[in-house]
Scaffold this motif. Structure first.
Motif, PDB file in Angstrom:
ATOM      1  N   ARG A  93       0.864  -1.188   0.000  1.00 41.51           N
ATOM      2  CA  ARG A  93       0.000   0.000   0.000  1.00 41.51           C
ATOM      3  C   ARG A  93       0.896   1.232   0.000  1.00 41.51           C
ATOM      4  O   ARG A  93       2.006   1.222   0.578  1.00 41.51           O
ATOM      5  N   LEU A  99       1.347   5.054   1.053  1.00 40.02           N
ATOM      6  CA  LEU A  99       0.837   6.064   1.982  1.00 40.02           C
ATOM      7  C   LEU A  99       1.346   7.440   1.569  1.00 40.02           C
ATOM      8  O   LEU A  99       2.504   7.573   1.145  1.00 40.02           O
ATOM      9  N   ASP A 100       0.503   8.448   1.727  1.00 36.49           N
ATOM     10  CA  ASP A 100       0.992   9.809   1.465  1.00 36.49           C
ATOM     11  C   ASP A 100       1.675  10.344   2.724  1.00 36.49           C
ATOM     12  O   ASP A 100       1.815   9.623   3.714  1.00 36.49           O
ATOM     13  N   ASP A 117       0.713  12.226   4.949  1.00 36.46           N
ATOM     14  CA  ASP A 117      -0.138  12.233   6.145  1.00 36.46           C
ATOM     15  C   ASP A 117      -0.482  10.831   6.617  1.00 36.46           C
ATOM     16  O   ASP A 117      -1.291  10.649   7.521  1.00 36.46           O
ATOM     17  N   GLY A 118       0.099   9.843   5.969  1.00 33.45           N
ATOM     18  CA  GLY A 118      -0.135   8.462   6.388  1.00 33.45           C
ATOM     19  C   GLY A 118      -1.402   7.855   5.800  1.00 33.45           C
ATOM     20  O   GLY A 118      -1.810   6.759   6.191  1.00 33.45           O
ATOM     21  N   ARG A 119      -2.038   8.569   4.877  1.00 38.47           N
ATOM     22  CA  ARG A 119      -3.258   8.033   4.252  1.00 38.47           C
ATOM     23  C   ARG A 119      -2.904   7.120   3.088  1.00 38.47           C
ATOM     24  O   ARG A 119      -2.046   7.466   2.272  1.00 38.47           O
ATOM     25  N   ALA A 120      -3.589   5.974   3.002  1.00 33.12           N
ATOM     26  CA  ALA A 120      -3.337   5.058   1.877  1.00 33.12           C
ATOM     27  C   ALA A 120      -3.976   5.646   0.622  1.00 33.12           C
ATOM     28  O   ALA A 120      -5.172   5.967   0.609  1.00 33.12           O
ATOM     29  N   VAL A 121      -3.165   5.816  -0.417  1.00 34.03           N
ATOM     30  CA  VAL A 121      -3.697   6.378  -1.658  1.00 34.03           C
ATOM     31  C   VAL A 121      -3.799   5.319  -2.752  1.00 34.03           C
ATOM     32  O   VAL A 121      -4.402   5.566  -3.790  1.00 34.03           O
ATOM     33  N   TYR A 178       6.184   9.621  -0.747  1.00 35.21           N
ATOM     34  CA  TYR A 178       5.203   8.613  -0.353  1.00 35.21           C
ATOM     35  C   TYR A 178       5.973   7.478   0.323  1.00 35.21           C
ATOM     36  O   TYR A 178       7.198   7.391   0.235  1.00 35.21           O
TER      37      TYR A 178
END
Ligand code: BDP
Length: 593
Positions: free
Chosen positions: A212, A214-215, A217-221, A247
């Protein structure tokens, strides 16, 4: 080879600190079961040369030994245990108690050994690392060991920096799951607003692969499964020079629903290309400003130091440098990570420096060490093997760094002599085979102008080191300017490839001034750089300027250097000379446009 990291499934222990230290005087060729009989201690990481007052240690030729006890964390019972040496310059051997577990040649690249079967979680073992500083006609870089009148040995070499040796970077004890991620390769592309991240995972053992992205901010993109695949990131943040965005590609090995290993890789989405006479990053023309550097500071020599790392990058930012070359060897991985994080562009160079009897050979000959026949004749097959290994290991280590935009496979080799093209052609092919995504270059020496150089035809970008106004036309800047322009136009006409001046500069004593064009003064350095800049601005295919050098650095003593090379724009302790201010005015203007 993956950098050791702490993750959900991996632990890491830095073994930095003071180790027992001894210089091998033959008597020490004892079984390695024995603890070192020595009063000396040496820090890791650091070169050992400048630590001690004893000149014999500074000038030592051959092996030295570092030793300490290490306790394996008791929680590592079910893990594989590894020792990882980030750099042993130039040759390293590792013993666990009395067992040899690793041998490695090449002083600036890491190696590791799986020692699981020799150690016990919770218990101690003795770790001994031998480091040999000898350079021979077959090593990269090459050198010759000569015997003096009194029977003692001396090391000669053709490159212009001190032959510092020791454990220059961190030594790690690392845990790794039995089934684990062995390697990850990431290649990025841009498709309109979409970022494309192609990946390949090599596993050791059987498991499924899950990834996965992550950006920041730790969000999965994006995410997917499988050992190889492609992720697409809509409205991607690009990695740009001066504006890095990273990333994190989190790779998981999953067995029966359980994550048995996790390993994250920083990913900068960016492209690199050569288009006619232009160098493109993300499709936009890029102009390199910056330096050839060295890993070199007082007392610690080539030992990696995070304080200098941060300070040097501050100075790069202050002066408007958007890039540097890892002249003349691969730098510590901490440096590469920092460049990724801070958007500094890197030309990544192997340790192939001094492959040129026509420059340094004279000195070696004078000292009685003309080298063996292969090398005297040019380039031998053994050296070529070592050179190939350097290229392989460098690309394996650094292939995922977005900061690396080009591989430099050698600095100022002999490319004039017959046979040099057949020596180099397979090396270019190897680098391209290992990494088809980045341009490959080498750094051309002044004595191989366009009509003479046999190797430039293989390079994607022409990297030139020129010393008009210094070694040639010294003190005569008007003639220097004319000669420089004439030569650059010659290259442009013959090749039409992008050109980077990877070295230009003048030795300068900080605080030495004159109203005249006086070599060694601060004014002369600034004025000479100006000459080059005027010419660069007139030649369209000039896509970069990297001054020699970022800072003054230590060299072997000799007749041409007084306490080292003084071409630094900063002193060895990082104080600006006048040229630094002039460069800042120019480069901040260039990178703002
Ligand atoms: C070039 C070398 C560099 C030297 C520089 C110099 O690439 O390592 O330090 O010249 O003479 O030939 O200052």
């Amino acid at each position: 080879m993956l950098t050791p990291k702490v993750t959900a499934t991996r632990e890491l222990l830095s073994l930095d600190g003071l180790w027992s230290f001894a210089v091998d005087d033959d008597a020490l060729h004892t079984p390695w079961a024995a603890p070192l009989q020595t009063e000396l201690q040496a820090p890791v990481p650091a070169s050992y040369n400048d630590l001690f007052i004893d000149q014999k240690i500074r000038d030592h030729v051959g092996w030295v030994w570092y030793q300490r006890t290490v306790r394996v964390p008791r929680g590592w019972r079910d893990e594989r245990v590894l020792v990882r040496v980030d750099a042993a310059t130039h040759r390293g051997v590792v013993y666990v108690d009395d067992r040899l577990v690793a041998e490695h040649e090449g002083g600036y690249l890491p190696f590791e050994a799986d020692i699981t079967d020799l150690v016990t979680a919770g218990a101690e073992f003795r770790l001994t690392i031998g480091v040999d500083n000898r350079l021979t006609p077959d090593t990269i870089p090459p050198g010759t060991v000569v015997t003096r009148q009194d029977g003692s040995q001396a090391q000669t070499y053709m490159h212009d920096f001190y032959n510092y040796a020791g454990l220059h970077r961190t030594v790690w004890l690392a845990s790794r799951p039995r089934v684990h991620v062995d390697d990850v390769t990431v290649v990025t592309d841009i498709d309109g607003e979409t970022g494309v991240v192609d990946y390949r995972v090599d596993l050791d053992g059987d498991a499924e692969v899950r990834v996965r992205l992550l950006d920041e901010d730790g969000r999965a993109v994006a995410s997917t499964t499988g050992a190889a695949g492609s992720l697409r990131v809509e409205a991607a943040h690009l990695w740009k020079p001066g504006a890095a965005y990273l990333y994190s590609l989190v790779v998981e090995a999953v067995d029966g629903g359980v994550v048995v290993d996790e390993y994250p890789v920083n990913v900068g989405i960016r492209t690199v290309a050569v288009d006619g006479g232009r160098f493109l990053i993300n499709g936009e023309p890029f102009h390199f400003t910056g330096f050839g550097k060295h890993e070199d500071t007082a007392v610690r020599g080539k030992g990696h130091d995070n304080a200098y790392l941060v300070h040097d990058f501050q100075l790069l930012d202050w002066i408007g440098a958007n890039s540097f070359r890892t002249s003349h060897y691969p730098y510590a991985e901490e440096v590469m990570d920092f460049a990724d994080r801070h958007g500094i562009v890197v030309i990544d160079e192997t340790a192939a420096v001094g492959l040129n009897k026509k420059i340094g050979g004279g000195i070696a000959d004078m000292l009685g060490g003309a080298g063996d026949k292969d090398f005297a004749d040019g380039f031998g097959p053994k050296m070529q093997e070592a050179h190939k290994r350097e290229i392989r290991e460098l690309i394996a280590r650094d292939k995922n760094h977005p900061c690396v935009v080009m591989w430099s496979i050698a600095n100022e080799p002999d490319t004039m002599s017959e046979g040099t093209d057949t020596y180099f052609e397979p090396l270019f092919a190897l680098a391209r085979d290992l990494d088809p995504t980045r341009p490959v270059t080498f750094v051309n020496v002044m004595m191989a102008p366009p009509n003479v150089c046999r190797v430039s035809k293989f390079a994607d970008v022409l990297c030139l080191n020129r010393y008009y106004g210094w070694y040639v036309d010294g003190g005569d800047l008007a003639t220097a300017e004319a000669h420089l322009e004439q030569e650059l136009r010659g290259w442009e006409q013959m090749y039409g490839k992008p050109m980077i001046m990877t070295e230009y500069g003048a030795d300068t004593i900080a605080g030495y001034h004159s109203v005249w064009d006086q070599p060694w003064t601060e004014e002369y350095q600034a004025k000479m750089l100006d000459v080059y800049h005027r010419v660069f601005d007139r030649v369209e295919t000039m896509v970069g300027e990297q001054v020699w050098n970022f800072a003054d650095f230590q060299t072997s003593s000799g007749f041409f250097r007084v306490d080292g090379n003084k071409k630094g724009v900063f002193t060895r302790d990082r104080k600006p000379k006048a040229a630094a201010h002039a460069l800042r005015a120019r480069w901040t203007r260039i990178i703002e446009n």
